[in-house]
Design a protein around this motif. Structure first.
Motif, PDB file in Angstrom:
ATOM      1  N   ALA A 234      31.069  46.126  64.916  1.00  0.00           N
ATOM      2  CA  ALA A 234      32.172  45.990  65.871  1.00  0.00           C
ATOM      3  C   ALA A 234      31.971  46.932  67.049  1.00  0.00           C
ATOM      4  CB  ALA A 234      33.504  46.278  65.185  1.00  0.00           C
ATOM      5  N   LEU A 235      31.521  48.141  66.769  1.00  0.00           N
ATOM      6  CA  LEU A 235      31.249  49.087  67.857  1.00  0.00           C
ATOM      7  C   LEU A 235      30.180  48.527  68.792  1.00  0.00           C
ATOM      8  CD1 LEU A 235      31.214  52.482  65.893  1.00  0.00           C
ATOM      9  CD2 LEU A 235      33.004  51.663  67.444  1.00  0.00           C
ATOM     10  N   GLY A 236      29.141  47.929  68.221  1.00  0.00           N
ATOM     11  CA  GLY A 236      28.082  47.356  69.040  1.00  0.00           C
ATOM     12  C   GLY A 236      28.574  46.228  69.914  1.00  0.00           C
ATOM     13  N   LYS A 237      29.400  45.359  69.350  1.00  0.00           N
ATOM     14  CA  LYS A 237      29.953  44.247  70.131  1.00  0.00           C
ATOM     15  C   LYS A 237      30.842  44.751  71.258  1.00  0.00           C
ATOM     16  CE  LYS A 237      30.059  40.368  66.872  1.00  0.00           C
ATOM     17  NZ  LYS A 237      30.952  39.379  66.211  1.00  0.00           N
ATOM     18  N   LEU A 238      31.692  45.709  70.938  1.00  0.00           N
ATOM     19  CA  LEU A 238      32.579  46.262  71.957  1.00  0.00           C
ATOM     20  C   LEU A 238      31.783  46.955  73.057  1.00  0.00           C
ATOM     21  CD1 LEU A 238      35.287  47.694  69.541  1.00  0.00           C
ATOM     22  CD2 LEU A 238      35.687  45.902  71.241  1.00  0.00           C
ATOM     23  N   ALA A 239      30.737  47.677  72.662  1.00  0.00           N
ATOM     24  CA  ALA A 239      29.919  48.380  73.642  1.00  0.00           C
ATOM     25  C   ALA A 239      29.218  47.412  74.590  1.00  0.00           C
ATOM     26  CB  ALA A 239      28.894  49.256  72.925  1.00  0.00           C
ATOM     27  N   SER A 240      28.856  46.242  74.068  1.00  0.00           N
ATOM     28  CA  SER A 240      28.165  45.264  74.921  1.00  0.00           C
ATOM     29  C   SER A 240      29.064  44.730  76.025  1.00  0.00           C
ATOM     30  CB  SER A 240      27.645  44.107  74.070  1.00  0.00           C
ATOM     31  OG  SER A 240      28.720  43.302  73.583  1.00  0.00           O
ATOM     32  N   GLN A 241      30.375  44.872  75.845  1.00  0.00           N
ATOM     33  CA  GLN A 241      31.331  44.404  76.846  1.00  0.00           C
ATOM     34  C   GLN A 241      31.901  45.550  77.674  1.00  0.00           C
ATOM     35  OE1 GLN A 241      32.123  40.973  77.128  1.00  0.00           O
ATOM     36  NE2 GLN A 241      30.404  40.795  75.696  1.00  0.00           N
ATOM     37  N   ASP A 242      31.343  46.756  77.494  1.00  0.00           N
ATOM     38  CA  ASP A 242      31.913  47.955  78.112  1.00  0.00           C
ATOM     39  C   ASP A 242      30.924  48.551  79.114  1.00  0.00           C
ATOM     40  OD1 ASP A 242      34.230  50.068  77.638  1.00  0.00           O
ATOM     41  OD2 ASP A 242      32.368  51.207  77.779  1.00  0.00           O
ATOM     42  N   SER A 243      31.440  49.086  80.196  1.00  0.00           N
ATOM     43  CA  SER A 243      30.571  49.554  81.279  1.00  0.00           C
ATOM     44  C   SER A 243      29.672  50.717  80.872  1.00  0.00           C
ATOM     45  CB  SER A 243      31.411  49.955  82.498  1.00  0.00           C
ATOM     46  OG  SER A 243      32.318  51.000  82.157  1.00  0.00           O
ATOM     47  N   ASP A 244      30.185  51.642  80.043  1.00  0.00           N
ATOM     48  CA  ASP A 244      29.352  52.783  79.641  1.00  0.00           C
ATOM     49  C   ASP A 244      28.999  52.777  78.158  1.00  0.00           C
ATOM     50  OD1 ASP A 244      31.725  53.530  78.443  1.00  0.00           O
ATOM     51  OD2 ASP A 244      32.004  55.360  79.614  1.00  0.00           O
TER      52      ASP A 244
END
Length: 438
Positions: A181-191
């Motif tokens: 979930a962290l990886g998926k969220l990070a892929s949609q996040d600027s930093d």
């Protein structure tokens, strides 16, 4: 409740009932009056105001007991109380941060509440508070509130990243699912920084309260509950596995120096307790989710414990007078007055049922359910949820060492070495104190 603000001042407030010494008082009435000192930590402005109001209301309604309240800044509180104990000047009723209770029992400073409070009152405490306040078969402390710990999530961000979630501890994210979930969220996040763990709180009790439950979730603990030894526990395989898991999350952690990572929606997840709920709800509205912590193999686990009240070993009259005031504080009306001010979980089951936040279908019902399912002092299994912090007179040293190791994990460092050093330090302290045996 974890309160990271340290107030340098010492505030002493004496609240005396109007009319007790007026011209209508007889000498016999004055002789019957028992004056007690109550020592408490100087919490939030709201907590302070409520406690002062409670003292005033109690004094107004009681002719035989008079309370004087002394407030001490939270950061100085334990040292101040220990100094008074050393001088032989312990107040009659004192607040103690829950995990430090064993130290005061070991010093023989406090007395059991069995017989001072009724079985009905003691039995109405939340199971988590019953566990926290009990040592060697006796109840030494009670609390007007307890704390809740979990994951706050931004529903909109989870949906945008196609992340599924569960609000039930039985189906909480596994460590693999949480990492994904962290990886998926990070892929949609600027930093790519999508997780807040309140690094801005610093290295202290927060890291033990907030992350020791992961050790239990991995099947471990911090000390042997009988010998109090950290060997094979604090440096054991389960503890190391839990901290290695946390270390793998480090690349996703926002340092949160402005304490606005979640309210500004810069991150999608915030690992923290009940005390942030009101700010989070105001910022996210219906997008705010309250989720259980990840399951590392032995069930989702959470923290418990907060400030509690205990009676010191003075004479019988002062103990009974302290219990009278304590009984007043534990009434539903006074418990709700305090928890409506500080947002904490009501510590009495009868009051909890009347709470708009924590009762059935309330927005923080999860926190209440977790505390009802306290693991107590038994070895945690998959069915229990709230894990008390270890019961040892050496808790302060143990906690500080675990927190140092957890800080290493949160920054992606070598956790095995950090835990080995921590175990060495705690073991040395145990030896210096003769194993804490009288």
């Amino acid at each position: 409740m974890v309160d990271v603000s340290l107030r340098p001042c010492l505030l002493v407030v004496g609240l005396v009932a109007a009319g007790l010494t007026g011209c209508g008082s007889t000498e016999s009435e004055k002789d019957r009056l028992t004056r007690i000192e109550v020592l408490a930590h100087d919490g939030t402005d709201e907590e302070r105001a409520v406690l002062e109001q409670q003292v005033a209301a109690f004094n107004e309604g009681h002719d035989t007991v008079e309370v004087a309240l002394t407030l001490v800044a939270e950061g100085d509180y334990n040292d101040s109380l220990q100094a008074r104990i050393a001088r032989g000047d312990a107040p009659d009723l004192v607040e103690v941060d829950g995990p430090l209770l064993a130290s005061y029992v070991y010093q023989e400073v406090v007395v059991p509440l069995d017989g001072l409070l009724t079985d009905a009152v003691l039995g109405d405490q939340l199971p988590s508070l019953q566990a926290q306040g009990s040592i060697a078969g006796h109840r030494y402390a009670v609390g007007t509130f307890d704390s809740g710990l979990g994951l706050y999530a931004d529903r909109r961000a989870l949906r945008n990243a196609d992340v599924e979630w569960s609000t039930s501890p039985e189906t909480a994210w596994t460590d693999e699912e949480f990492t994904a979930a962290l990886g998926k969220l990070a892929s949609q996040d600027s930093d790519g920084l999508v997780l807040d763990v309140k690094e801005n709180y610093g290295t202290g009790e927060w890291l033990t309260y907030g992350f020791a439950p992961l050790v239990a979730s991995a099947g471990g603990d911090l000390i042997d509950p009988v010998t109090l030894s950290p060997r094979g526990h604090l440096d054991g395989s389960a503890t190391k596995a839990a901290l290695d898991t946390v270390s793998a999350w480090a690349p996703y952690i926002d340092p949160n120096e402005d304490d606005a990572a979640f309210t500004s929606r810069r991150v999608a997840l915030s690992w923290v307790g009940h005390w942030t709920y009101r700010d989070y709800a105001a910022a996210l509205g219906e997008d705010l989710l309250v989720l259980p912590l990840p399951d590392l193999g032995h069930g989702s686990k959470t923290g418990q414990g907060s400030w509690t009240w205990t009676v010191t070993s003075g004479d019988d009259d002062h103990q009974r007078a302290a219990a009278t005031f304590l009984d007043f504080l534990l009434s539903d009306a006074e418990v709700l007055r305090m928890t409506e001010a500080n947002g904490a979980v009501p510590g009495m089951s009868s009051a909890l049922a009347r709470s708009s936040l924590y009762a059935e279908d309330g927005p923080l019902e999860l926190f209440a359910d977790q505390l009802r399912r306290s693991c107590g002092r038994d070895t945690p299994d998959k069915d229990c949820l709230a894990v008390p912090r270890p019961l040892t007179p050496g808790y302060a040293v143990l906690s500080s060492q675990f927190a140092e190791a957890m800080s290493v994990a949160l920054h992606g460092g070598r956790t095995d070495r950090a835990l080995d050093r921590a175990a060495d330090f705690v073991d040395h302290d145990l030896e210096l104190n003769g194993g804490f045996s009288h």
